[in-house]
Write an enzyme that holds these catalytic residues in place. Structure first.
Site, PDB file in Angstrom:
ATOM      1  N   TRP B 325      -1.770 -10.463  -3.864  1.00 44.02           N
ATOM      2  CA  TRP B 325      -2.108 -10.968  -5.190  1.00 44.02           C
ATOM      3  C   TRP B 325      -2.696  -9.857  -6.051  1.00 44.02           C
ATOM      4  O   TRP B 325      -2.477  -9.789  -7.248  1.00 44.02           O
ATOM      5  CB  TRP B 325      -3.114 -12.121  -5.049  1.00 44.02           C
ATOM      6  N   HIS B 326      -3.446  -8.947  -5.382  1.00 44.55           N
ATOM      7  CA  HIS B 326      -4.118  -7.887  -6.134  1.00 44.55           C
ATOM      8  C   HIS B 326      -3.151  -6.853  -6.701  1.00 44.55           C
ATOM      9  O   HIS B 326      -3.474  -6.185  -7.676  1.00 44.55           O
ATOM     10  CB  HIS B 326      -5.157  -7.186  -5.252  1.00 44.55           C
ATOM     11  N   GLY B 327      -2.018  -6.705  -6.100  1.00 40.85           N
ATOM     12  CA  GLY B 327      -1.102  -5.718  -6.650  1.00 40.85           C
ATOM     13  C   GLY B 327       0.140  -5.553  -5.812  1.00 40.85           C
ATOM     14  O   GLY B 327       0.163  -5.874  -4.629  1.00 40.85           O
ATOM     15  N   PHE B 482      -4.478  -6.785 -12.248  1.00 39.64           N
ATOM     16  CA  PHE B 482      -4.085  -7.717 -11.180  1.00 39.64           C
ATOM     17  C   PHE B 482      -3.611  -9.037 -11.722  1.00 39.64           C
ATOM     18  O   PHE B 482      -3.131  -9.388 -12.561  1.00 39.64           O
ATOM     19  CB  PHE B 482      -5.233  -7.993 -10.244  1.00 39.64           C
TER      20      PHE B 482
END
Lengths: 304, 482
Positions: B325-327, B482
């Site tokens: 999800w963060h990247g 993000f």
């Protein structure tokens, strides 16, 4: 709600006062000297002013002639040094000025500096004319960048805060002080000036304008206009006494024009040395840069 | 628009004044004002992406109503699937398309069939991961019949785009935030002052701590091959405080700003670096995301109800998805997996809920055991951040290899200078203030209330002056990407 607003207003007011004191005490913004127009329409600084550049490391003082810089007239041979903010050099100590370095190399000559930010090529020529009557130098060193030529011609772009020439009418257009009242407020209310300098809203705008200017400069070389500019100069100024000290990487077309009119040139060469400039966003020369420039100018003076 | 920008300095007072002085008599007008302000706030960055958020709002607004009305199970599932596909479709396209294209190309190349990845020249819309999850939870909650859909379009659109938390959270649930748009908001002095204090603390964290740490973290990570192990540890520590100051600072500003408008957002950080084990850390770090994944992914997968294999599988899924999800980079996946590895022993030994209180509650000094546990957890977290910050897995691996070499015991190289040392002093002061205030919502929530007002105000002024004077070079919030 009114209690909240009232308290917030007091809070902001006292915050402003505290910040103003801190900024003044630590000289967090440069002091900017006030200007006036002399009888020739040249902007000079009001005599007797003194202040500090950022962080109080560099002190400046306006001399009796209304310039910030070296004003030595003791020797028989006097060389004037004319230019824009590079010569004004408010960001470095006076020991790093061109006049100081050249004086140390040529103790038998006097050097007189007349530099101010925003001086265009045509204004530099006007200053040389005025100095003829005031101090009669033997030579004039005009420190010029490519921009100074472009910004001289009103037909390319009009800058009301700079001295320009209308080539078509052969008229010198005097400059005006740009929003003088606002500047007075800004320079005296240090917190406002600090915020103005520190925060990117304004900086980005300035950068965009600078970028536009650079683009204009490249796209607007008009040989006819530049020819006319130099014809005007040859008629109205004594070119024999002039030496142009041109910034590194000056457009060859301009150099060629200057040569055609028999004006002597010192073409500076930084050799890509990044230490010449103050930093990423400030191309003004460092003390080191000024020393290197003066060495190159000194070589020319020695040989001529 | 950034919270730490001049534009926001003008924007907030103007919206605040209009909200309480012009629109205060009419709830609908207040919501409309918030909606317009939120779109202006978002469009300041790039107005073209407003269409995306408006479209997403439309889809979930109408799907929500249709979902609630639908009686057939299949139809309800279809409608929910549509919401998921639309929301995750946008997210997948903008955020992950290039990543998957490149990963497939790399995989084929490894198998001996080199192919060219066709990349799309697209930019990631700011905050898409946050508002997508917010709208998605709305549809899922209606599907689960936890909430009823709203028929107030302005309120719903304002809920999706509410500017304080639009681009970097906290990720709000409809159950908490949406009802607040229906009720009349009254101005409360104490709430507004509390909001201002939280904004101030958030700005301090972001501008003074995170931005200053960023300078050294960037310098050391970007040139990590030139530094010895001890210097690299310093770089990882700087990044550890950078990311905390950056993200929790944003959350504080978001929560504080919301309070000025009479809204209560969820707490997003609860002093995570004082955690005694990794499970506690994850209950205290980015709480709104952790709970989102818990409620909408972990529990539907079976949570920890099944056997050991099920627990292991679900733990890995939730941490890896959270990392992803963060990247769109394998480094985030490894970061997630590493945290799963840290977490698993606690889960399998049923020790994942050992620490649910605040460390050293009511005391100034922790016990040796508490201190040791905090230090160990902090150390593990710092190591995991290396993967989070590194450009590639190879980069992270080289970074960690150098840390675990003999050069760890050499003197750190001279990368700091006077300003770097000042940053270390600031971090120390920051940790002390956070420690003192760890039992509150945010560190300075209660700080100074018992002091005489000139001293309390001196503290405020000191913080503001530090923000103006000691602030690092302005950087974007890390979580915007993000």
């Amino acid at each position: 709600m009114s209690h909240f607003i009232k308290k917030s207003a007091y809070f902001v007011f006292f915050f402003g006062v505290i910040c103003e004191l801190i900024i003044r005490f630590f000289h967090l913004v440069p002091d900017i000297p006030e200007r006036y127009f002399d009888k020739h329409g040249i902007q000079r600084y009001k005599q007797g002013q003194m202040g500090f550049f950022t962080e109080g490391k560099v002190k400046w003082e306006v001399n009796n002639f209304g310039w910030l810089g070296v004003s030595d007239l003791e020797k028989d041979t006097i060389i004037s040094i004319i230019g824009d903010s590079y010569i004004e050099n408010i960001m470095n100590p006076i020991e790093c000025n061109q006049g100081s370095f050249l004086k140390s190399l040529f103790p038998n000559y006097s050097f007189f500096e007349a530099g101010r930010s925003g001086v265009t090529f045509i204004e530099a020529m006007e200053i040389s004319k005025v100095l003829e009557t005031e101090i009669a130098p033997n030579y004039h060193l005009l420190y010029l960048s490519e921009n100074d030529f472009y910004e001289s011609i009103s037909e390319i772009a009009r800058y009301s805060d700079r001295v320009q020439i209308s080539i078509e009418n052969e008229v010198i257009l005097d400059s005006q002080l740009k929003s003088p009242r606002m500047k007075k407020v800004l320079y005296n209310f240090k917190l406002l000036y600090y915020l103005y300098l520190k925060f990117p809203l304004f900086v980005e705008k300035q950068n965009k304008e600078q970028f536009k200017k650079n683009v204009i400069k490249i796209d607007n070389f008009d040989k006819v206009l530049f020819e006319k500019l130099f014809i005007y100069c040859s008629k109205n100024y004594n070119l024999d006494k002039l030496v142009f000290v041109l910034h590194p990487n000056t457009d060859k077309r301009i150099i060629s024009l200057v040569n055609n009119y028999g004006i002597r040139i010192v073409l500076l060469n930084s050799g890509g040395d990044k230490n010449w400039g103050l930093g990423k966003h400030d191309n003004h020369w460092t003390c080191y840069g000024h020393r290197q420039v003066s060495k190159q100018v000194a070589t020319y003076i020695e040989n001529h | 628009m950034l919270f730490n920008s001049v534009e926001f300095g003008f924007f907030l007072p103007i919206v605040f004044a209009l909200y309480w002085f012009v629109a205060n008599k009419n709830l609908r007008l207040q919501n409309l004002l918030l909606l317009i302000a939120s779109y202006l706030f978002y469009g300041w960055w790039d107005w073209r992406f407003l269409s995306l958020i408006i479209f997403s709002s439309f889809v979930d607004y109408y799907l929500g109503i249709a979902l609630y009305k639908a009686n057939s199970h299949n139809k309800r599932r279809l409608l929910l699937l549509t919401s998921i596909i639309v929301n995750l479709g946008f997210l997948g396209f903008f955020k992950y398309f290039n990543f998957f294209a490149e990963s497939f190309a790399d995989a084929f190349t490894l198998l001996g069939n080199p192919i060219e990845a066709s990349r799309l020249n697209i930019i990631l819309p700011v905050g898409i991961s946050f508002y997508t999850f917010q709208t998605l939870s709305y549809s899922i909650d209606i599907y689960k019949r936890k909430i009823e859909p709203t028929h107030n379009m302005i309120a719903f659109f304002a809920f999706v785009s509410f500017f304080p938390q639009l681009v970097a959270g906290p990720i709000e649930r409809a159950t908490n935030l949406l009802p607040q748009f229906y009720k009349k908001r009254n101005f409360h002095y104490s709430k507004a002052v509390d909001g201002m204090r939280q904004i101030l603390w958030g700005l301090f964290k972001k501008v003074v701590i995170a931005d200053n740490c960023a300078t050294y973290a960037n310098q050391i990570f970007n040139n990590s091959d030139d530094y010895n192990g001890s210097t690299l540890v310093l770089g990882a520590l700087f990044f550890t405080f950078q990311i905390y100051g950056d993200f929790s600072g944003y959350s504080d500003i978001a929560i504080g700003t919301s309070r000025l408008f009479g809204f209560n957002l969820k707490k997003n950080f609860a002093f995570p670096y004082f955690s005694r084990d990794v499970a506690e850390f994850w209950r205290r770090w980015h709480i709104s995301l952790s709970t989102w994944f818990r409620d909408y992914l972990y529990i539907p997968l079976g949570g920890s109800r099944g056997g050991t294999w099920m627990k292991v599988r679900n733990t890995f899924i939730i941490f890896i998805v959270s990392g992803f999800w963060h990247g769109a980079n394998w480094t985030f996946v490894v970061w997630g997996a590493l945290n799963a590895i840290y977490f698993l022993p606690l889960l399998l030994l049923n020790k994942n809920r050992t620490y649910t209180d605040t460390v050293a509650q009511g005391k100034y000094v922790p016990t040796f055991k508490e201190f040791f546990n905090m230090l160990t957890t902090f150390g593990l977290t710092v190591l995991a951040w290396v993967f989070f910050r590194a450009d590639t897995i190879g980069h992270a691996w080289r970074y960690l290899s150098e840390i675990f070499s003999l050069s760890l015991f050499s003197i750190p190289q001279n990368v700091l200078g006077h300003e770097g040392l000042l940053t270390l002093v600031l971090i120390t002061i920051f940790i002390l203030i956070e420690w003192i205030g760890r039992e509150n919502e945010y560190a300075i929530e209660q700080l100074g209330f018992k002091w005489k007002s000139p001293i309390r105000y001196a503290m405020y002024y000191a913080l503001i002056i530090a923000i103006f004077w000691l602030g690092g070079k302005e950087q974007e919030f890390i979580y915007f990407q993000f």
